[in-house]
Design a protein around this motif. Structure first.
Motif, PDB file in Angstrom:
ATOM      1  N   GLY A  82      -8.067  -6.206  -7.723  1.00  0.00           N
ATOM      2  CA  GLY A  82      -9.061  -5.238  -7.272  1.00  0.00           C
ATOM      3  C   GLY A  82     -10.414  -5.360  -7.935  1.00  0.00           C
ATOM      4  O   GLY A  82     -11.415  -4.860  -7.412  1.00  0.00           O
ATOM      5  N   PHE A  83     -10.483  -6.047  -9.072  1.00  0.00           N
ATOM      6  CA  PHE A  83     -11.742  -6.108  -9.823  1.00  0.00           C
ATOM      7  C   PHE A  83     -12.846  -6.823  -9.051  1.00  0.00           C
ATOM      8  O   PHE A  83     -14.015  -6.419  -9.089  1.00  0.00           O
ATOM      9  CB  PHE A  83     -11.515  -6.805 -11.167  1.00  0.00           C
ATOM     10  N   LEU A  84     -12.493  -7.885  -8.333  1.00  0.00           N
ATOM     11  CA  LEU A  84     -13.503  -8.685  -7.642  1.00  0.00           C
ATOM     12  C   LEU A  84     -14.092  -7.982  -6.424  1.00  0.00           C
ATOM     13  O   LEU A  84     -15.079  -8.445  -5.860  1.00  0.00           O
ATOM     14  CB  LEU A  84     -12.900 -10.033  -7.222  1.00  0.00           C
ATOM     15  N   THR A  85     -13.504  -6.866  -6.013  1.00  0.00           N
ATOM     16  CA  THR A  85     -14.032  -6.137  -4.857  1.00  0.00           C
ATOM     17  C   THR A  85     -15.230  -5.275  -5.221  1.00  0.00           C
ATOM     18  O   THR A  85     -15.937  -4.789  -4.338  1.00  0.00           O
ATOM     19  CB  THR A  85     -12.953  -5.218  -4.250  1.00  0.00           C
ATOM     20  N   GLY A  86     -15.430  -5.047  -6.520  1.00  0.00           N
ATOM     21  CA  GLY A  86     -16.523  -4.187  -6.955  1.00  0.00           C
ATOM     22  C   GLY A  86     -16.143  -2.724  -7.037  1.00  0.00           C
ATOM     23  O   GLY A  86     -16.971  -1.876  -7.378  1.00  0.00           O
ATOM     24  N   ALA A  87     -14.890  -2.409  -6.734  1.00  0.00           N
ATOM     25  CA  ALA A  87     -14.446  -1.010  -6.749  1.00  0.00           C
ATOM     26  C   ALA A  87     -14.071  -0.531  -8.149  1.00  0.00           C
ATOM     27  O   ALA A  87     -13.807   0.653  -8.351  1.00  0.00           O
ATOM     28  CB  ALA A  87     -13.248  -0.843  -5.813  1.00  0.00           C
ATOM     29  N   ILE A  88     -14.038  -1.455  -9.115  1.00  0.00           N
ATOM     30  CA  ILE A  88     -13.637  -1.127 -10.481  1.00  0.00           C
ATOM     31  C   ILE A  88     -14.765  -1.498 -11.437  1.00  0.00           C
ATOM     32  O   ILE A  88     -15.357  -2.575 -11.320  1.00  0.00           O
ATOM     33  CB  ILE A  88     -12.353  -1.898 -10.865  1.00  0.00           C
ATOM     34  N   ASP A  89     -15.076  -0.599 -12.372  1.00  0.00           N
ATOM     35  CA  ASP A  89     -16.060  -0.928 -13.401  1.00  0.00           C
ATOM     36  C   ASP A  89     -15.553  -0.450 -14.757  1.00  0.00           C
ATOM     37  O   ASP A  89     -14.398  -0.025 -14.885  1.00  0.00           O
ATOM     38  CB  ASP A  89     -17.435  -0.331 -13.073  1.00  0.00           C
ATOM     39  N   ALA A  90     -16.402  -0.487 -15.767  1.00  0.00           N
ATOM     40  CA  ALA A  90     -15.983  -0.144 -17.126  1.00  0.00           C
ATOM     41  C   ALA A  90     -15.556   1.314 -17.257  1.00  0.00           C
ATOM     42  O   ALA A  90     -14.828   1.676 -18.192  1.00  0.00           O
ATOM     43  CB  ALA A  90     -17.109  -0.446 -18.108  1.00  0.00           C
ATOM     44  N   ASN A  91     -15.984   2.153 -16.333  1.00  0.00           N
ATOM     45  CA  ASN A  91     -15.668   3.581 -16.413  1.00  0.00           C
ATOM     46  C   ASN A  91     -14.418   3.979 -15.630  1.00  0.00           C
ATOM     47  O   ASN A  91     -13.994   5.135 -15.687  1.00  0.00           O
ATOM     48  CB  ASN A  91     -16.860   4.401 -15.907  1.00  0.00           C
ATOM     49  N   THR A  92     -13.837   3.036 -14.904  1.00  0.00           N
ATOM     50  CA  THR A  92     -12.643   3.336 -14.106  1.00  0.00           C
ATOM     51  C   THR A  92     -11.467   3.696 -15.014  1.00  0.00           C
ATOM     52  O   THR A  92     -11.225   3.036 -16.027  1.00  0.00           O
ATOM     53  CB  THR A  92     -12.264   2.128 -13.234  1.00  0.00           C
ATOM     54  N   LYS A  93     -10.748   4.755 -14.662  1.00  0.00           N
ATOM     55  CA  LYS A  93      -9.573   5.183 -15.419  1.00  0.00           C
ATOM     56  C   LYS A  93      -8.309   4.783 -14.662  1.00  0.00           C
ATOM     57  O   LYS A  93      -8.208   5.009 -13.457  1.00  0.00           O
ATOM     58  CB  LYS A  93      -9.586   6.704 -15.619  1.00  0.00           C
ATOM     59  N   PHE A  94      -7.358   4.192 -15.382  1.00  0.00           N
ATOM     60  CA  PHE A  94      -6.095   3.792 -14.775  1.00  0.00           C
ATOM     61  C   PHE A  94      -4.978   4.736 -15.203  1.00  0.00           C
ATOM     62  O   PHE A  94      -4.894   5.117 -16.370  1.00  0.00           O
ATOM     63  CB  PHE A  94      -5.724   2.361 -15.179  1.00  0.00           C
ATOM     64  N   ASP A  95      -4.130   5.082 -14.253  1.00  0.00           N
ATOM     65  CA  ASP A  95      -2.949   5.878 -14.561  1.00  0.00           C
ATOM     66  C   ASP A  95      -2.029   5.079 -15.481  1.00  0.00           C
ATOM     67  O   ASP A  95      -2.002   3.848 -15.427  1.00  0.00           O
ATOM     68  CB  ASP A  95      -2.226   6.227 -13.251  1.00  0.00           C
ATOM     69  N   SER A  96      -1.271   5.755 -16.318  1.00  0.00           N
ATOM     70  CA  SER A  96      -0.383   5.066 -17.260  1.00  0.00           C
ATOM     71  C   SER A  96       0.666   4.221 -16.546  1.00  0.00           C
ATOM     72  O   SER A  96       1.192   3.260 -17.111  1.00  0.00           O
ATOM     73  CB  SER A  96       0.312   6.078 -18.178  1.00  0.00           C
ATOM     74  N   ALA A  97       0.973   4.563 -15.289  1.00  0.00           N
ATOM     75  CA  ALA A  97       1.953   3.795 -14.519  1.00  0.00           C
ATOM     76  C   ALA A  97       1.340   2.553 -13.885  1.00  0.00           C
ATOM     77  O   ALA A  97       2.061   1.700 -13.366  1.00  0.00           O
ATOM     78  CB  ALA A  97       2.565   4.677 -13.434  1.00  0.00           C
ATOM     79  N   ASP A  98       0.017   2.439 -13.930  1.00  0.00           N
ATOM     80  CA  ASP A  98      -0.695   1.290 -13.363  1.00  0.00           C
ATOM     81  C   ASP A  98      -0.634   0.137 -14.361  1.00  0.00           C
ATOM     82  O   ASP A  98      -1.077   0.271 -15.508  1.00  0.00           O
ATOM     83  CB  ASP A  98      -2.152   1.676 -13.088  1.00  0.00           C
ATOM     84  N   LEU A  99      -0.079  -1.002 -13.935  1.00  0.00           N
ATOM     85  CA  LEU A  99       0.066  -2.148 -14.835  1.00  0.00           C
ATOM     86  C   LEU A  99      -1.266  -2.600 -15.424  1.00  0.00           C
ATOM     87  O   LEU A  99      -1.313  -3.165 -16.520  1.00  0.00           O
ATOM     88  CB  LEU A  99       0.733  -3.310 -14.098  1.00  0.00           C
ATOM     89  N   ARG A 100      -2.351  -2.352 -14.702  1.00  0.00           N
ATOM     90  CA  ARG A 100      -3.656  -2.771 -15.207  1.00  0.00           C
ATOM     91  C   ARG A 100      -4.039  -2.048 -16.495  1.00  0.00           C
ATOM     92  O   ARG A 100      -4.906  -2.518 -17.243  1.00  0.00           O
ATOM     93  CB  ARG A 100      -4.726  -2.549 -14.125  1.00  0.00           C
TER      94      ARG A 100
END
Length: 248
Positions: free
Chosen positions: A148-166
């Motif tokens: 998902g990073f290359l789509t531009g939808a994720i930046d340094a401020n994005t928060k991931f749920d603890s269940a998200d492998l990322r």
């Protein structure tokens, strides 16, 4: 598999169905208990998958992860038996190293390898892609959009749920995302000039690397699926590819 089987039953002969074996999953809880590629387990998984998929053959049967407790020759031999019986058509591996691929291929030709590959993760170029080309094996990259990073939808401020492998992947720490943001911006600039999205450009780049590469981007939204499919119609020139490489 049950959902896929139901959905594809009317068009079964028009599609290729791939599924996997290799994990030991407890039947009642469906919890993963580790790896299991013992030949008898491979057969059990194949028979169960055939029932759930409502089909008489599995077109591509992958080993999900290499099992260090079972010689790869035994794994390949078990799949070879299933192919001989007509229950499986082709044998695949996932995230296997070159030595393992060669050993398996000597027993039963490997049709495809599935491993991570994208503009953001190019490790397969060092040893894996040359070996696949020499052996005539197809490559099926997962995470071709950099999770998902290359789509531009994720930046340094994005928060991931603890269940998200990322949330536990080093490349997705806030610091790493901030450092790599320049790559996403450059991809966006090039994509804008070509009139395509970042995702389409990233997928077109993967497709342009070899004619026998078939990326499998994941999505849960139909409009994203349609966007991803549009990448197949994008032609990148040598100049385009050089510019993208320079941006890296």
């Amino acid at each position: 598999e049950e959902l896929v089987g139901e959905a594809l039953a009317p068009v079964r002969d028009q599609v290729v169905i791939a599924t996997k074996f290799g994990f030991d999953i407890e039947s009642s809880t469906r919890l993963q208990r580790g790896l299991n590629s013992r030949p008898e387990h491979i057969r059990q998984v194949a028979e169960a998958s055939l029932q759930r998929l409502r089909t008489d053959r599995i077109d591509l049967f992958y080993q999900h992860r290499v099992d260090p407790d079972v010689p790869i020759e035994d794994v390949a031999g078990a799949v070879k038996d299933l192919i001989r019986e007509g229950k499986v058509k082709h044998f695949g591996l996932s995230e296997a190293g070159v030595r393992t691929i060669r050993r398996a291929h000597a027993v039963q030709p490997v049709a495809a390898l599935q491993s991570e590959y994208s503009l953001w993760w190019r490790e397969p170029e060092q040893e894996v892609l040359p070996a696949l080309e020499a052996l005539g094996i197809g490559f099926v990259p997962f995470a071709p959009l950099g999770k998902g990073f290359l789509t531009g939808a994720i930046d340094a401020n994005t928060k991931f749920d603890s269940a998200d492998l990322r949330s536990i992947v080093p490349r997705f720490t806030p610091e790493a995302r901030k450092a790599n943001q320049v790559l996403v911006e450059r991809i966006g600039e090039i994509a804008g000039r070509k009139g395509v999205t970042r995702a389409q450009l990233a997928l077109a780049w993967v497709l342009a690397q070899r004619p026998w590469i078939v990326p499998i981007p994941g999505t849960t939204q139909r409009h994203r699926l349609e966007e991803n499919l549009g990448a197949a119609d994008i032609v990148l020139t040598r100049a385009d590819l050089d510019e993208i490489d320079a941006a890296l």
